[in-house]
Design a protein around this motif. Sequence first.
Motif, mmCIF file in Angstrom:
data_model
loop_
_atom_site.group_PDB
_atom_site.id
_atom_site.type_symbol
_atom_site.label_atom_id
_atom_site.label_comp_id
_atom_site.label_asym_id
_atom_site.label_seq_id
_atom_site.Cartn_x
_atom_site.Cartn_y
_atom_site.Cartn_z
ATOM 1 N N PRO A 50 21.819 10.057 -10.729
ATOM 2 C CA PRO A 50 21.148 10.333 -9.456
ATOM 3 C C PRO A 50 19.714 9.802 -9.396
ATOM 4 O O PRO A 50 18.992 9.799 -10.376
ATOM 5 C CB PRO A 50 21.119 11.875 -9.398
ATOM 6 N N VAL A 51 19.363 9.341 -8.216
ATOM 7 C CA VAL A 51 17.977 9.028 -7.884
ATOM 8 C C VAL A 51 17.690 9.876 -6.651
ATOM 9 O O VAL A 51 18.296 9.679 -5.609
ATOM 10 C CB VAL A 51 17.774 7.519 -7.600
ATOM 11 N N GLU A 52 16.800 10.820 -6.798
ATOM 12 C CA GLU A 52 16.554 11.827 -5.766
ATOM 13 C C GLU A 52 15.334 11.459 -4.916
ATOM 14 O O GLU A 52 14.333 10.991 -5.448
ATOM 15 C CB GLU A 52 16.315 13.171 -6.459
ATOM 16 N N VAL A 53 15.450 11.679 -3.621
ATOM 17 C CA VAL A 53 14.350 11.439 -2.689
ATOM 18 C C VAL A 53 14.002 12.774 -2.032
ATOM 19 O O VAL A 53 14.861 13.411 -1.438
ATOM 20 C CB VAL A 53 14.760 10.418 -1.603
ATOM 21 N N TYR A 98 8.581 7.715 -8.809
ATOM 22 C CA TYR A 98 7.723 6.933 -7.933
ATOM 23 C C TYR A 98 7.244 7.891 -6.860
ATOM 24 O O TYR A 98 8.058 8.598 -6.252
ATOM 25 C CB TYR A 98 8.490 5.793 -7.256
ATOM 26 N N LEU A 99 5.962 7.937 -6.626
ATOM 27 C CA LEU A 99 5.399 8.687 -5.511
ATOM 28 C C LEU A 99 4.980 7.636 -4.488
ATOM 29 O O LEU A 99 4.149 6.781 -4.785
ATOM 30 C CB LEU A 99 4.206 9.525 -5.964
ATOM 31 N N VAL A 100 5.607 7.690 -3.318
ATOM 32 C CA VAL A 100 5.364 6.661 -2.307
ATOM 33 C C VAL A 100 4.869 7.299 -1.020
ATOM 34 O O VAL A 100 5.158 8.455 -0.718
ATOM 35 C CB VAL A 100 6.642 5.833 -2.036
ATOM 36 N N ASP A 101 4.118 6.548 -0.272
ATOM 37 C CA ASP A 101 3.633 6.964 1.044
ATOM 38 C C ASP A 101 4.206 5.962 2.037
ATOM 39 O O ASP A 101 3.706 4.847 2.158
ATOM 40 C CB ASP A 101 2.110 6.969 1.064
ATOM 41 N N VAL A 161 11.859 8.912 5.704
ATOM 42 C CA VAL A 161 12.872 9.084 4.670
ATOM 43 C C VAL A 161 13.760 7.850 4.526
ATOM 44 O O VAL A 161 14.195 7.528 3.416
ATOM 45 C CB VAL A 161 13.705 10.367 4.905
ATOM 46 N N ASP A 162 14.030 7.142 5.614
ATOM 47 C CA ASP A 162 14.876 5.954 5.513
ATOM 48 C C ASP A 162 14.260 4.898 4.596
ATOM 49 O O ASP A 162 14.963 4.257 3.814
ATOM 50 C CB ASP A 162 15.155 5.361 6.892
ATOM 51 N N ARG A 163 12.954 4.710 4.670
ATOM 52 C CA ARG A 163 12.273 3.752 3.795
ATOM 53 C C ARG A 163 12.328 4.232 2.341
ATOM 54 O O ARG A 163 12.575 3.435 1.423
ATOM 55 C CB ARG A 163 10.824 3.549 4.240
ATOM 56 N N GLY A 174 0.803 -1.221 0.000
ATOM 57 C CA GLY A 174 0.000 0.000 0.000
ATOM 58 C C GLY A 174 0.834 1.268 0.000
ATOM 59 O O GLY A 174 0.300 2.360 0.173
ATOM 60 N N GLU A 175 2.143 1.145 -0.237
ATOM 61 C CA GLU A 175 3.025 2.314 -0.204
ATOM 62 C C GLU A 175 3.091 3.054 -1.547
ATOM 63 O O GLU A 175 3.525 4.203 -1.591
ATOM 64 C CB GLU A 175 4.443 1.895 0.192
ATOM 65 N N LEU A 176 2.685 2.413 -2.640
ATOM 66 C CA LEU A 176 2.773 3.052 -3.953
ATOM 67 C C LEU A 176 1.571 3.951 -4.180
ATOM 68 O O LEU A 176 0.425 3.509 -4.146
ATOM 69 C CB LEU A 176 2.848 2.002 -5.067
ATOM 70 N N VAL A 177 1.841 5.227 -4.409
ATOM 71 C CA VAL A 177 0.784 6.180 -4.745
ATOM 72 C C VAL A 177 0.681 6.287 -6.263
ATOM 73 O O VAL A 177 -0.404 6.223 -6.829
ATOM 74 C CB VAL A 177 1.065 7.570 -4.119
ATOM 75 N N ASP A 178 1.832 6.420 -6.938
ATOM 76 C CA ASP A 178 1.854 6.540 -8.389
ATOM 77 C C ASP A 178 3.279 6.306 -8.873
ATOM 78 O O ASP A 178 4.237 6.512 -8.131
ATOM 79 C CB ASP A 178 1.383 7.928 -8.824
ATOM 80 N N SER A 179 3.408 5.889 -10.107
ATOM 81 C CA SER A 179 4.712 5.707 -10.727
ATOM 82 C C SER A 179 4.527 5.773 -12.229
ATOM 83 O O SER A 179 3.511 5.308 -12.749
ATOM 84 C CB SER A 179 5.305 4.349 -10.341
#
Length: 114
Positions: free
Chosen positions: A105-108, A81-84, A88-90, A40-45
């Motif tokens: 780069p992969v930016e968070v 990826y938009l995650v809920d 930040v560690d996750r 249930g963590e994926l909001v959109d990708s």
Amino acid sequence: MKYMITIYNNDAANVAIEGADLEEFRQVHDDIQAELRASGELVDSNELSVTDARVVRTGDGEITITDGPFTEGAEIVGGYYLVDVDGVDRAIEIAARFVEARFTPVEVRALVHG
């Protein structure tokens, strides 16, 4: 908390992904999406197209439009990826799994209004 994981793209990543790392690239994305959907963590990708991309700038009362997504940098945004997630560690844990992170780069970033 919601985080945007932005995956950049550059020539080194393109060469690797189109070469020997292609199957791993596909499998990693499939695995991460399945895991995030199940939790249930994926909001959109989505992957971002370079077709019909434009860069818009304004100044002195004029609009300047150029073919995009290319700006002055070597990287372009390839997808997101938009995650809920719990924190930040996750989000960093997820971002570090992408094959692209080896080459570009992969930016968070946390969403301010999310």
